[in-house]
Design a protein around this motif. Structure first.
Motif, PDB file in Angstrom:
ATOM      1  N   SER A 107      -5.738   8.742   6.392  1.00  0.00           N
ATOM      2  CA  SER A 107      -5.793   7.289   6.429  1.00  0.00           C
ATOM      3  C   SER A 107      -4.814   6.610   5.481  1.00  0.00           C
ATOM      4  CB  SER A 107      -7.209   6.798   6.102  1.00  0.00           C
ATOM      5  OG  SER A 107      -8.105   7.227   7.087  1.00  0.00           O
ATOM      6  N   LEU A 108      -4.138   7.379   4.673  1.00  0.00           N
ATOM      7  CA  LEU A 108      -3.111   6.793   3.821  1.00  0.00           C
ATOM      8  C   LEU A 108      -1.757   7.267   4.322  1.00  0.00           C
ATOM      9  CD1 LEU A 108      -4.758   7.374   0.331  1.00  0.00           C
ATOM     10  CD2 LEU A 108      -4.237   5.169   1.360  1.00  0.00           C
ATOM     11  N   MET A 159     -12.177  -2.547   5.363  1.00  0.00           N
ATOM     12  CA  MET A 159     -12.790  -1.366   5.974  1.00  0.00           C
ATOM     13  C   MET A 159     -12.221  -0.087   5.383  1.00  0.00           C
ATOM     14  SD  MET A 159     -13.417  -1.000  10.018  1.00  0.00           S
ATOM     15  CE  MET A 159     -14.310   0.376  10.746  1.00  0.00           C
ATOM     16  N   MET A 170      -8.626   4.593  -1.449  1.00  0.00           N
ATOM     17  CA  MET A 170      -8.912   3.781  -0.271  1.00  0.00           C
ATOM     18  C   MET A 170      -9.872   2.658  -0.630  1.00  0.00           C
ATOM     19  SD  MET A 170      -7.767   5.063   2.952  1.00  0.00           S
ATOM     20  CE  MET A 170      -8.547   3.650   3.546  1.00  0.00           C
ATOM     21  N   MET A 185      -8.071   0.036  -2.493  1.00  0.00           N
ATOM     22  CA  MET A 185      -7.230  -0.748  -1.603  1.00  0.00           C
ATOM     23  C   MET A 185      -8.061  -1.733  -0.789  1.00  0.00           C
ATOM     24  SD  MET A 185      -4.034   0.742   0.495  1.00  0.00           S
ATOM     25  CE  MET A 185      -4.801   1.418   1.936  1.00  0.00           C
ATOM     26  N   ASP A 237      -4.236   7.753  11.931  1.00  0.00           N
ATOM     27  CA  ASP A 237      -5.214   7.004  11.138  1.00  0.00           C
ATOM     28  C   ASP A 237      -4.575   6.019  10.163  1.00  0.00           C
ATOM     29  OD1 ASP A 237      -7.603   9.744  10.770  1.00  0.00           O
ATOM     30  OD2 ASP A 237      -7.290   8.252  12.347  1.00  0.00           O
ATOM     31  N   TYR A 238      -3.439   6.378   9.590  1.00  0.00           N
ATOM     32  CA  TYR A 238      -2.892   5.466   8.583  1.00  0.00           C
ATOM     33  C   TYR A 238      -2.358   4.179   9.205  1.00  0.00           C
ATOM     34  CZ  TYR A 238       1.385   8.090   9.731  1.00  0.00           C
ATOM     35  OH  TYR A 238       2.394   8.715  10.382  1.00  0.00           O
ATOM     36  N   ARG A 261      -4.047   2.713  11.579  1.00  0.00           N
ATOM     37  CA  ARG A 261      -5.278   1.937  11.674  1.00  0.00           C
ATOM     38  C   ARG A 261      -5.585   1.292  10.328  1.00  0.00           C
ATOM     39  NH1 ARG A 261     -10.560   5.439  12.645  1.00  0.00           N
ATOM     40  NH2 ARG A 261      -9.709   6.277  10.754  1.00  0.00           N
ATOM     41  N   THR A 262      -5.346   2.045   9.252  1.00  0.00           N
ATOM     42  CA  THR A 262      -5.557   1.472   7.920  1.00  0.00           C
ATOM     43  C   THR A 262      -4.625   0.291   7.688  1.00  0.00           C
ATOM     44  OG1 THR A 262      -6.094   3.665   7.071  1.00  0.00           O
ATOM     45  CG2 THR A 262      -5.571   1.973   5.456  1.00  0.00           C
ATOM     46  N   MET A 296     -10.555  11.699  -4.934  1.00  0.00           N
ATOM     47  CA  MET A 296      -9.667  10.704  -5.533  1.00  0.00           C
ATOM     48  C   MET A 296      -9.026   9.839  -4.455  1.00  0.00           C
ATOM     49  SD  MET A 296      -9.493  10.746  -8.818  1.00  0.00           S
ATOM     50  CE  MET A 296     -10.684  11.616  -9.806  1.00  0.00           C
ATOM     51  N   PHE A 318     -12.289   4.299   5.933  1.00  0.00           N
ATOM     52  CA  PHE A 318     -12.513   5.227   7.019  1.00  0.00           C
ATOM     53  C   PHE A 318     -12.883   6.607   6.522  1.00  0.00           C
ATOM     54  CE2 PHE A 318     -11.137   2.253  10.135  1.00  0.00           C
ATOM     55  CZ  PHE A 318     -10.195   1.461   9.496  1.00  0.00           C
TER      56      PHE A 318
END
Lengths: 336, 348, 318
Positions: free
Chosen positions: A101-102, A93, A163, A166, C216-217, C219-220, A158, A95
């Motif tokens: 998110s990283l 998934m 993501m 990954m 969020d990370y 969740r990742t 980028m 996001f």
């Protein structure tokens, strides 16, 4: 047999304000290598349903019912450990916001290698090579050097590529993309959508694209499911949804968005009212308070998703007669 | 420089000339010296005609938000002039600007953070009156505020509610009500609908349009969504890395884009029509936007431009000039009709 | 990183000069007694006083005295000489630093390990009975005064007077010889001193961790298929612990001069006790010297902590 089959999925959350009916009995399927677009606004349940497929909503206050079958396995009956082995491996998934998110403290190389090593038996060096390979595949220039950079050292586009790298690093059969381009500039969005489509055809990955943007699904999806207040209110092939939509909400969406391909001075027709509360949902059809075509038959029950005559692949959840719906759409279209 | 064409007899309300804003970058161990600058806005000139809606579009880092803030003097320009109704306001002091602030108002993007969560809606909308000493009588002010609430489609009985009790769309209406409270002449709307759900966007856009017609407002509309801009704006300025690269009427821009960047933008917009989507050969730009601290020489777009010609585009900076197919563009090799047709199927 | 460290170092030096100057002024402007009189002993004659005043340099102008003070401090590391026993403050401090150092650093290890562990358990099992018990216990630990805890501990565990005499009692540190014996003597003081801190750190970590876990990370990380254990311990803790580092440095710095109660109850000859005794006796020179020393300690710890923070969070370096 479909790769992913969701049947009658319901997800409820207990909160201090009451029970939130986030997903209310939805069914859909995705075939190998196909792309399904799930369209909806905030509160439609589009994200929750996919997070549930991944097993990421198994919190204590969540009640999940229904069936989810992936590649022959029953995901809802699976143990947490089984699900963990599928996550990031067979189903991946991505996001919306790639910056948050990283992990900000770890180099992307470390995060990529971790994604590999948790599922595959590789040494660190092998995993690193795989990571560099993936970075190259998604179009990161100079991957051997940039693998040791931190997330904040990349631009937004980028980062989203990282993501994607990954997510695809373990060759998943299914990629779920939750609003992957919403936070990006339009030219970058084009690059990312292009990339996803290219990878989809090169690697044969099935894609579920979750978005509120009808333009995005027009480009990327094969089939489209439109969600409102936790239910799928219309489902069909992409061509059908845009050429012959039959649900008032879909009409509302299509008529209220400004587009480049219709006359400039054409009025935007907003959908009146606001999205409903998911705790106290309206009686009967959850859309009827905002529907310009509502009548008594819209209560007492939420209409089920039923196939349109002559087109069993096209499902609509509306009590209006099929002829009447075709007629209304013809009228709406001619005003274009 | 852009000048009104023969047909547009409307006088300019705002004239921007050679506007520059550089944000200094300081470095140093003990004493911080300026080692460079973020050239956010780097020589921008355009007019805003009275009663029109001018769109400013571009991607992140192009300088559109900075330009908006310069015009309303929320930021001080590094150089250049901003003439509002003939008077240069670029270097005016706060005191001198105050009366003008009644005539220029801003609407912001994020309805969740642009309203003070501790103030009631009535107070928020009534603030302009208080600040400028208009309508000192509480009862009459309340009546006017409630009138404004009705105008924007809010229930006047919610006068005493707090922002968190409203939805995103409603909060944006509160922002609009506050902006029009003192009947301004100019409204600068910075991405007013980007944070809203699709079905609500149309409500707020229609509201703005209606208000413009009723009150004779001039609007500068900043957005990244090209479809929204096309619908709302009479003329559009496309910005890239701190410069205006194209300036034309909406009709011209969307059916006959001249600048390759405009072409790429239009090509990139996903259109909700699968047939058109399949028909177009999308022009995908390579690479990322260069850093505004070190923009490319001469034409800023030449590093990513599919039509760039070495020796010209990287040597001589193209000026914003009228082009034969209409509108103005800053380009040595503008798009031809066939190039447009291929990449932008929605152009006609 | 380089320029960042250099800049911080220069700032710290400036800060130290400023702190020393302020300390000087406090003692110069608000002395509770005439230093010369204190020095002179009983019923001094005016001549003796004048002589002593000259010896101590108290007859010179304030800026001259300030300059002497600062130059002694920074060029000769001279923290002054005690009025009471004529010994250089520096020597006295250095004799006592090992004891306090051992006490404070040992306690720090205990409270970090205990606090962080409790914080993790509490956060991961949020809302359950365990969480409530642990946080309730933390509240008790914070509320209990250190001296009370110390006395209760001695009463229960001291091997000479306690009910279950398992640990060396008060005064045993001074009699102990060598690293392990001294450490053994410090076991009770460590736990007593660390209790309140452990509780505070537990609460702090719990709050940080809960916030981090909703990022969020995380969740990742879960979406990648990582085990929950790895998600919490590798991804979440790494972020949640960085504010703790800042607080830890400052706490250690402050405790160096502030562990007075523990040192008194357990009779440990430490820096805090030394400063307290000087206050009781009105030994201005010692008070002044100790104050400066401890302020310097905190400033230096603050610098160390900032550098560590920049190491942990790569975004801060630029």
């Amino acid at each position: 047999m479909a790769l992913l089959e969701v049947r009658n999925l319901s997800v409820q959350f207990e909160t201090d304000d009451g029970v939130v009916q986030a997903v209310d009995g939805i069914s859909y399927s995705v075939d190998q290598g196909q792309a399904l677009g799930i369209v909806g606004e905030s509160g439609s349940g589009k994200s929750v349903s996919s997070l549930t497929v991944m097993g990421l909503t198994r919190a204590r206050n969540a009640r999940i019912s229904g069936e989810i079958h992936f590649d022959g396995k029953d995901l809802l009956a699976a143990s947490a450990e089984d699900l963990r082995q599928i996550r990031g491996n067979e189903i991946a998934m991505i996001f919306q916001d790639p910056l948050s998110s990283l992990h900000p403290f770890y180099k992307i190389g470390k995060q990529l290698v971790e994604a590999v090593q948790v599922h595959q038996d590789m040494t660190k060096a092998q995993a690193r090579d795989r990571a560099i390979e993936m970075l190259g595949l998604v179009g990161i220039p100079d991957p051997r050097k940039r693998i040791d950079s931190y997330p904040h050292e990349f631009s937004g586009g980028m980062r989203q590529r990282v993501m994607i790298a990954m997510a695809l690093i373990n060759d998943p059969k299914l990629l779920i993309a939750d609003e992957p381009t919403t936070a990006l500039d339009v030219t970058v969005q084009a690059q990312i959508l292009d990339l996803i489509q290219r990878l989809q055809s090169e690697l044969g990955t099935a894609v579920v694209m979750i978005t509120h943007d009808l333009g995005v699904v027009a480009e990327v999806a094969d089939d489209i499911a439109v969600m409102y207040a936790g239910r799928i209110i219309e489902k069909a092939t992409k061509e059908t949804i845009f050429a012959k939509p039959q649900h008032p909400y879909t009409w509302g969406l299509l008529k209220s968005i400004p587009r480049l391909d219709t006359p400039r001075d054409q009025e935007l027709v907003p959908i009146a009212g606001r999205p409903p509360s998911l705790i106290v949902k309206p009686q009967g059809c959850s859309f009827h308070p905002r529907c310009p075509y509502r009548h008594d038959a819209c209560l007492p029950q939420d209409p089920p998703l039923e196939p349109v005559p002559q087109d069993p692949g096209h499902g609509v959840a509306c009590v209006l007669a099929h002829d009447r719906r075709e007629q209304i759409w013809a009228e709406l279209r001619s005003h274009a | 420089m852009s000048t009104p064409s023969q047909e547009q007899a409307r006088p300019p309300l705002v004239e921007v000339r050679d506007l520059v804003k550089h944000f200094p970058i300081r470095e140093g161990i003990v004493i911080q010296r300026q080692v460079g600058a973020v050239q956010a806005v780097d020589g921008v000139s355009f007019d805003v005609l009275e009663g029109e809606t001018l769109g400013l579009v571009g991607e992140s880092g192009c300088g559109k938000s900075t330009t908006a803030r310069l015009i309303t003097r929320l930021l001080d320009p590094t150089s250049g002039s901003i003439r509002y109704r003939g008077t240069d306001i670029a270097t005016m002091s706060r005191r001198q600007l105050k009366p003008l602030r009644r005539e220029m108002q801003m609407i912001f993007q994020d309805p969740y953070s642009s309203l003070n969560p501790r103030k009631t809606v009535g107070t928020i909308i009534g603030e302009p009156f208080v600040i400028h000493g208009v309508e000192k009588d509480d009862k009459r002010r309340k009546a006017r505020v409630q009138g404004l609430m009705e105008t924007v489609g809010l229930n006047p009985e919610h006068y005493n509610r707090l922002p968190h009790e409203f939805s995103g769309g409603q909060r944006q209406r509160i922002g609009v009500a506050r902006a029009i409270a003192l009947e301004p002449k100019l409204i600068v709307a910075d991405e007013p609908v980007s944070a809203l759900d699709v079905s609500i966007q149309a409500q707020v856009l229609n509201l703005l349009r209606d208000l413009q017609r009723e009150m004779g407002l001039t609007i500068i509309f900043i957005a990244h969504d090209l479809s929204v801009v096309r619908h709302m704006c009479d003329r559009v300025a496309v910005m890239y890395l701190g410069k205006v690269v194209e300036l034309a009427t909406s009709e011209q821009l969307y059916s006959n884009p001249q600048h390759p960047y405009t072409g790429a933008l239009l090509s990139a917009v996903p259109v909700p029509d699968p047939i058109l989507a399949a028909a177009k050969t999308r022009q995908v730009l390579t690479g990322d936007v260069p850093s505004p601290t070190n923009p490319p020489r001469a034409c800023r777009f030449h590093t990513r431009c599919p039509k760039a010609v070495a020796g010209t585009c990287d040597v001589t900076e193209p000026l914003l000039e009228p082009k034969e197919r209409g509108g103005e563009a800053a380009c040595h090799f503008p798009l031809s009709s066939s190039e447009v047709a291929e990449a932008v199927p929605t152009a006609r | 990183m380089g320029p960042f460290i250099i800049r911080r170092l220069l700032w710290t030096v400036l800060l130290l000069i400023l702190i020393s100057g302020i300390t000087f002024f406090i003692f110069y402007e608000l002395p509770t007694a005439d230093p010369a009189a204190l020095r002179a002993g009983r019923s001094p004659s005016p001549e003796t006083l004048a002589l002593i005043r000259e010896q101590l340099g108290l007859d010179k102008a304030w800026y001259s005295q300030l300059w002497t003070f600062l130059s002694d401090l920074f060029f000769h590391f001279d923290f002054g000489t005690s009025y009471v026993n004529d010994l250089p403050v520096r020597e006295q401090l250095f004799e006592r630093i090992p004891a306090t150092g051992f006490l404070v650093l040992g306690a720090a290890v205990v409270w970090v390990v205990v606090g962080v562990s409790i914080g993790i358990v509490s956060a991961v099992f949020r809302g359950t009975v365990w969480d409530r018990l642990l946080m309730g216990g933390a509240l008790l630990a914070i509320s209990a005064p250190v001296y009370w805890l110390g006395l209760v501990a001695l009463y229960l565990f001291s091997d000479d007077i306690g009910k279950f005499g398992i640990l060396p009692g008060s005064g045993s540190y001074q009699d102990a010889d060598g690293f392990f014996e001294k450490g053994h003597a410090l076991v009770m003081p460590w736990f007593v001193l660390s209790m309140a801190f452990a509780a505070i750190y537990a609460r702090l970590l719990r709050a940080n961790l809960l916030e981090t876990l909703s990022e969020d990370y995380i969740r990742t990380a879960r979406a990648k298929g990582l085990s929950e254990r790895r998600v919490v311990l590798r991804h979440a803790i790494r972020s949640a612990v960085t504010p703790i580092v800042t607080v830890l440095g400052l706490d250690i710095g402050i405790l160096f001069g502030g562990a007075i109660l523990t040192e008194t109850v357990f009779n440990i000859p430490g820096v805090g006790r030394y400063a307290f005794d000087a206050i009781e006796r009105g030994d201005l020179a010692t008070i002044q010297g100790t104050t400066v020393f401890l302020a310097l300690g905190v400033a230096v710890m603050s610098l160390i902590v900032d550098v560590i923070y920049a190491y942990l969070d790569p975004r801060v370096r630029y």
